[in-house]
Design an enzyme around this catalytic site. Sequence first.
Site, mmCIF file in Angstrom:
data_model
loop_
_atom_site.group_PDB
_atom_site.id
_atom_site.type_symbol
_atom_site.label_atom_id
_atom_site.label_comp_id
_atom_site.label_asym_id
_atom_site.label_seq_id
_atom_site.Cartn_x
_atom_site.Cartn_y
_atom_site.Cartn_z
ATOM 1 C CE LYS A 169 -4.392 1.153 0.130
ATOM 2 N NZ LYS A 169 -5.523 0.389 -0.445
ATOM 3 C CG ASP B 70 -6.967 3.329 -1.871
ATOM 4 O OD1 ASP B 70 -7.529 2.235 -1.864
ATOM 5 O OD2 ASP B 70 -6.954 4.082 -0.877
#
Length: 419
Positions: A109, A149
């Site tokens: 991430k 995202d």
Amino acid sequence: MAEADGSLNPYLRAREAFRDAVERLGLEPAVYEILKQPLRFLEVAVPVVRDDGSLAVFTGYRSQHNDALGPTKGGLRFHPSVTADEVRALSMWMTVKSALLGLPYGGGKGGIAVDVDTLSEREIERLSREYIRAVSLIIGPEKDIPAPDVSTNPQIMAWMVDEYSRIRGENTFGLITGKPLVIGGSPGRLEATGRGLIHATRALAREMGLAFEGATVAVQGFGNVGSVAALLASRAGARVVAVSDKEGGLYRAQGLDLDRLLAYKRDHRRLAGFPEAEPITNAQLLELPVDILIPAALENQITAENAPRIQARIVAEGANGPTTPEADRILFDKGVMVLPDVLGNAGGVTVSYFEWVQNQTRYYWTETEVNERLETFMTRAMTAMHRMHARYGVPLRQAAYLVATARVAEAMRVRGWLK
Ligand code: NAD
């Protein structure tokens, strides 16, 4: 760090979930020692020349939690509230998601603490390119593969893949997923999360002996995930009686006409005012007497306060973290099945995997092929998770951690990491 509702911060929560899984599965303690933090975590300064010639420096992160099963993979968010711990926690969740779905990936991430609304488009482009330069040594199609995202999108992915390709001196489309179609994006990627959610929900309903056809459904959030989920639920024969956006909801006992509603939303950019339904609040929507409730908006929507009044038999999480840990316990005690976000919204990363496969092989699939394979992956993951749930008598969320932890542990064991 304890928060107001007594739960832990997301990083500590993810750690606790791995500790529980390792103990329950009777695995060697070394598995937890490796999984309790990312294998690699990079913090970078990202300098951006503003349009007025001044320099602004932002803080960015990339976390690679575990790569025993393959290169790490996970989104990249631009948001002022991004912190190191949040990025660590999200990378741990990606390890669970990828392993549960059977993808050949570990969890990663990234994020930049920035309010994109304060930047021009050219400034966002420079920020995106500088971030890639800053992390370029640790990312790559066989190392770590970012994706969109919160507040990042296909255009940003395009700038990033271009910057990386310039650094490498060769087109490297497999670096990143969620790209525009023309440079190696996958058909079906935009709808993948909502579509995967409905595949998983139907598979769970089957396990429970609940007929999906004719089942009543309420959907909170009518964006990318919620609108696709509502449409596909109704196409599959369910009766979608309520939907909502941030302004409030709509209710129609006989079922909403999703095609007309989508057309209305396209024209008016909101749900309010749709003539063929009664207005309701978001709070009312969550407590409706429906078979299936789909939270697809924000985190922390089902809490200790309203969980006792939830009447649905299935809560299918499209959003990330819509159910607090306390509400999870209340729903489990009431016999409500919570289809956890790690599976519920994993359609996105699954089609991202398909995109990467297409980039690496340079052979592109049809949308039908993508959608059929998505169903196979979602249903297979549901079966594995449900089996663990039945075997250990734990909620599906814990069962998801058990499936994922067992797979990652096995990969670490055969690779010789545990001795
Ligand atoms: P989106 O921005 O397209 O849609 C969000 C929807 O929620 C909008 O309809 C908005 O009006 C509504 N909303 C906002 N605040 C609300 C409130 N207070 N009450 C009710 N509704 C509210 O976002 P999205 O891409 O559909 O994502 C929704 C959730 O799914 C997020 O939690 C996201 O992290 C998660 N998710 C999305 C994807 C994806 O591929 N899009 C993948 C994984 C997880």
